[in-house]
Scaffold this active site. Structure first.
Site, PDB file in Angstrom:
ATOM      1  N   CYS A  87       0.838  -1.203   0.000  1.00  0.00           N
ATOM      2  CA  CYS A  87       0.000   0.000   0.000  1.00  0.00           C
ATOM      3  C   CYS A  87       0.873   1.254   0.000  1.00  0.00           C
ATOM      4  CB  CYS A  87      -0.973  -0.041   1.171  1.00  0.00           C
ATOM      5  SG  CYS A  87      -2.334   1.145   1.028  1.00  0.00           S
ATOM      6  N   HIS A 204      -3.418  -5.709   1.318  1.00  0.00           N
ATOM      7  CA  HIS A 204      -2.650  -5.919   2.545  1.00  0.00           C
ATOM      8  C   HIS A 204      -2.573  -7.390   2.936  1.00  0.00           C
ATOM      9  CE1 HIS A 204      -2.225  -1.689   4.093  1.00  0.00           C
ATOM     10  NE2 HIS A 204      -3.174  -1.508   3.199  1.00  0.00           N
ATOM     11  N   GLU A 206      -0.659  -8.742   5.084  1.00  0.00           N
ATOM     12  CA  GLU A 206      -0.423  -8.907   6.521  1.00  0.00           C
ATOM     13  C   GLU A 206      -1.715  -8.976   7.321  1.00  0.00           C
ATOM     14  OE1 GLU A 206      -0.729  -4.440   6.095  1.00  0.00           O
ATOM     15  OE2 GLU A 206      -0.180  -6.182   4.883  1.00  0.00           O
TER      16      GLU A 206
END
Length: 234
Positions: A87, A204, A206
């Protein structure tokens, strides 16, 4: 010996702790790196996490690109250090010219936050080896300036050289995570450099590493297991 993966925190970073947790779950040692410090503390790879570095006041990633840590990241990335930009990290990588093109505001001019379907286009990078080409995954997306743009020559080069790493999956209902969420050219969600050690993407991973949180899926964990295997087998 445990692989050490650094996560850089800039003023306005939001997902540094999430990234460090994902690294730990993958089996590597996360190392916190500060944006003012040129020393990478002998890490084996670096993650530039999501957020709004310096509030995106000038242009997303434009100020963070000049943080002292980036001098070292740029130098070592050109020498082969694996770097993942997520991002805002992707935005920083384009501003640092480690990846081509740039990021503009979403074509609908709104912040977007949703689960997003992606197709893996390149499974041969340092960060995508645990995926297979053509695999569809779902991971969270949240951005305001996520529209990937580049001139026609750059787009042609990315396509011809297989450097589009991820593409938004179109054809379904937006509510189900399908479609191009921000107007990115060629439905590009992530790209890699020619060497395959630098990868940037808007969604994302994560946030999709544990079944009990977020999407309830672990589609993002292979980013971190991929780099761990790459480093162990290097």
């Amino acid at each position: 010996m445990t692989a050490r993966i650094g996560v850089v925190t800039f003023p306005g970073s939001l997902d540094d702790r999430d990234s460090r947790r994902a690294i730990r779950l993958a089996g590597a040692e996360p190392v916190a790196l500060w944006h003012k410090d040129k020393d990478l503390h002998q890490v084996d790879a670096v993650v530039l996490c999501g957020g709004f570095s310096y509030g995106d006041y000038l242009r997303a990633g434009a100020i963070a690109r000049f943080s002292p840590v980036m001098d070292t990241v740029i130098e070592q990335a050109k020498a082969g250090l694996p770097v993942l930009g997520i991002c805002n990290g992707f935005q920083i990588l384009t501003e640092a010219h480690l990846l081509p093109g740039g990021m503009l505001g979403n074509d609908h001019l709104h912040f977007i936050c949703r689960d997003q379907k992606l197709r893996v286009e390149n499974a041969d990078t340092a960060w995508t080896g645990d995926y297979t080409a053509g695999q569809e995954i779902s991971i969270p997306l949240k951005n305001m300036d996520g529209r990937y743009v580049a001139d026609a020559r750059t787009l042609d080069e990315l396509e011809a050289e297989g450097r589009v790493a991820f593409r938004y999956v179109t054809g379904g209902e937006a509510a189900d995570g399908y479609g191009n969420p921000n107007g990115s050219l060629n439905d590009i969600a992530g790209i890699t450099n020619a060497a395959g050690n630098v990868v940037g993407l808007m969604p994302h991973p994560e946030h999709a590493v544990e079944p009990l949180i977020g999407t309830g899926r672990t589609d993002g964990l292979p980013f971190f297991t991929s780099i761990l295997k790459k480093l162990v087998n290097a």
